[in-house]
Scaffold this active site. Structure first.
Site, PDB file in Angstrom:
ATOM      1  N   ASP A  47       0.843  -1.194   0.000  1.00  0.00           N
ATOM      2  CA  ASP A  47       0.000   0.000   0.000  1.00  0.00           C
ATOM      3  C   ASP A  47       0.881   1.248   0.000  1.00  0.00           C
ATOM      4  O   ASP A  47       2.008   1.221   0.526  1.00  0.00           O
ATOM      5  CB  ASP A  47      -0.892   0.019   1.238  1.00  0.00           C
ATOM      6  CG  ASP A  47      -1.998  -1.030   1.179  1.00  0.00           C
ATOM      7  OD1 ASP A  47      -2.341  -1.466   0.066  1.00  0.00           O
ATOM      8  OD2 ASP A  47      -2.505  -1.409   2.255  1.00  0.00           O
ATOM      9  N   TYR A  75       5.521  -9.229   7.936  1.00  0.00           N
ATOM     10  CA  TYR A  75       5.125  -7.844   8.165  1.00  0.00           C
ATOM     11  C   TYR A  75       5.168  -7.519   9.656  1.00  0.00           C
ATOM     12  O   TYR A  75       4.730  -8.308  10.488  1.00  0.00           O
ATOM     13  CB  TYR A  75       3.697  -7.602   7.662  1.00  0.00           C
ATOM     14  CG  TYR A  75       3.502  -7.900   6.192  1.00  0.00           C
ATOM     15  CD1 TYR A  75       3.646  -6.901   5.235  1.00  0.00           C
ATOM     16  CD2 TYR A  75       3.182  -9.188   5.766  1.00  0.00           C
ATOM     17  CE1 TYR A  75       3.469  -7.166   3.886  1.00  0.00           C
ATOM     18  CE2 TYR A  75       3.008  -9.470   4.416  1.00  0.00           C
ATOM     19  CZ  TYR A  75       3.147  -8.457   3.479  1.00  0.00           C
ATOM     20  OH  TYR A  75       2.987  -8.730   2.143  1.00  0.00           O
ATOM     21  N   ASP A  89      -7.304   1.241   7.541  1.00  0.00           N
ATOM     22  CA  ASP A  89      -6.013   1.815   7.930  1.00  0.00           C
ATOM     23  C   ASP A  89      -6.233   3.272   8.324  1.00  0.00           C
ATOM     24  O   ASP A  89      -7.354   3.795   8.278  1.00  0.00           O
ATOM     25  CB  ASP A  89      -4.958   1.664   6.829  1.00  0.00           C
ATOM     26  CG  ASP A  89      -5.295   2.435   5.556  1.00  0.00           C
ATOM     27  OD1 ASP A  89      -6.210   3.282   5.583  1.00  0.00           O
ATOM     28  OD2 ASP A  89      -4.652   2.186   4.524  1.00  0.00           O
ATOM     29  N   ARG A 181      -4.324  -5.234   6.672  1.00  0.00           N
ATOM     30  CA  ARG A 181      -5.444  -4.389   7.109  1.00  0.00           C
ATOM     31  C   ARG A 181      -6.650  -5.227   7.537  1.00  0.00           C
ATOM     32  O   ARG A 181      -7.347  -4.884   8.495  1.00  0.00           O
ATOM     33  CB  ARG A 181      -5.851  -3.427   5.989  1.00  0.00           C
ATOM     34  CG  ARG A 181      -4.853  -2.302   5.748  1.00  0.00           C
ATOM     35  CD  ARG A 181      -5.333  -1.384   4.644  1.00  0.00           C
ATOM     36  NE  ARG A 181      -5.231  -1.985   3.337  1.00  0.00           N
ATOM     37  CZ  ARG A 181      -6.070  -1.741   2.321  1.00  0.00           C
ATOM     38  NH1 ARG A 181      -7.106  -0.947   2.497  1.00  0.00           N
ATOM     39  NH2 ARG A 181      -5.881  -2.310   1.143  1.00  0.00           N
TER      40      ARG A 181
END
Length: 301
Positions: A47, A75, A89, A181
């Site tokens: 993103d 992540y 987010d 997310r």
């Protein structure tokens, strides 16, 4: 007659430590320009506000992109507890709030439900296609976006720290197609407090780690000078996840012409997808059968 693409015939992998505020495709375009490369592509979108490892393939290495795209990735991310947003987010609009704050023990106890083979509904603001259109475009137009759950493999999801009552830092290792997310959203719902991603960083992708990455400032500094070549990882790095077989000289020639070629196998078994090397260079990717590799991708370097 097709127009010949301008640029250098350069092949390999350049790992970028992507900053926030730029799209993955914009990074690819900048790297292609800076290196004057004919061809470039990335292995797994981040993103725009996410940071970390973005592996960019150049030239013949683009043929190995699927192997990095399919590889496990990790992540490190921070979840803002107590708020849900329409994008899942911090870039989105807050659509619901909750005063409940779970304990560290409650959070840790909830994490195993998100590990293993799970079903995940991607965020409404995502690149998932619905009837040929991107979900985020439909969502921006105010349409009621309904996305079906998709399978995701999560190898690990672990508690890292609790900076304060409103935030928890987690680390996840997962397979292809995972949305961090969505994990934050679903974890918040399970805990009863709501949640969204505050910060997100990819710390490794297949064989590539944060330490391998260079900044966009370095890309800008050395653009068009040839100095960026020193940061290239070999094409073969993209084949790290599948077995290697060694081609004979004659076998290498046959495979480069698209035909099965004689190879020596170390750990490939009949029917395995594997890659053949000759004198240390990748020749082809294909299926190993009875002492031969049957190529479906051939490298022209």
């Amino acid at each position: 007659m097709a127009r010949k693409r301008k640029g250098r015939d350069i092949s390999g992998w350049l790992v970028i430590d992507k900053p926030a505020g730029i799209s993955s495709s914009a990074v690819v375009n900048k790297v292609r320009w800076a290196m004057d490369a004919k061809k470039a592509g990335h292995a797994g979108t981040l993103d725009p506000e996410a940071t970390g490892v973005l592996a960019i393939a150049l030239g013949e290495a683009t043929k190995t992109v699927p192997f990095i795209t399919d590889a496990l990735k990790a992540y490190r991310f921070t979840v803002r507890l107590g708020q849900a947003t329409n994008t899942d987010d911090q870039e989105g609009e807050v659509i619901a709030e909750n005063d409940l704050r779970p304990s560290d023990e409650d959070i840790i106890a909830a994490l195993p439900d998100f590990v293993g083979d799970v079903m995940q509904i991607p965020p409404k603001f995502s690149a998932v296609k619905i009837d040929g259109q991107r979900a985020y475009k439909l969502a921006r137009d105010g349409e009621d976006v309904q996305i079906e759950a998709r399978p995701l493999y999560v190898e690990e999801l672990k508690f890292i720290s609790r900076p304060d009552a409103d935030h928890v830092e987690l680390e996840m290792t997962c397979g292809k197609g995972g949305y961090v997310r969505a994990i934050a959203r679903d974890l918040g719902e399970k805990l009863g407090c709501l949640g969204h991603v505050r910060e997100l960083r990819r710390i490794w992708s297949g064989p590539f780690e944060t330490e391998d990455g260079i900044s966009m400032e370095v890309v800008e500094e050395f653009a068009k000078t040839g100095e960026l070549d020193q940061y290239l990882h070999p094409l073969e790095a993209g084949l790290d996840g599948i077995p290697e077989v060694t081609a004979t000289a004659e076998g290498a020639v046959k495979m480069k012409n698209g035909n099965p070629g004689l190879v020596f196998s170390s750990d490939a078994e009949y029917g395995d997808e594997a890659w053949a090397s000759f004198e240390g260079k990748a020749v082809a990717v294909g299926v190993y059968k009875a002492g031969e590799l049957h190529p479906n991708r051939v490298f022209l370097h």
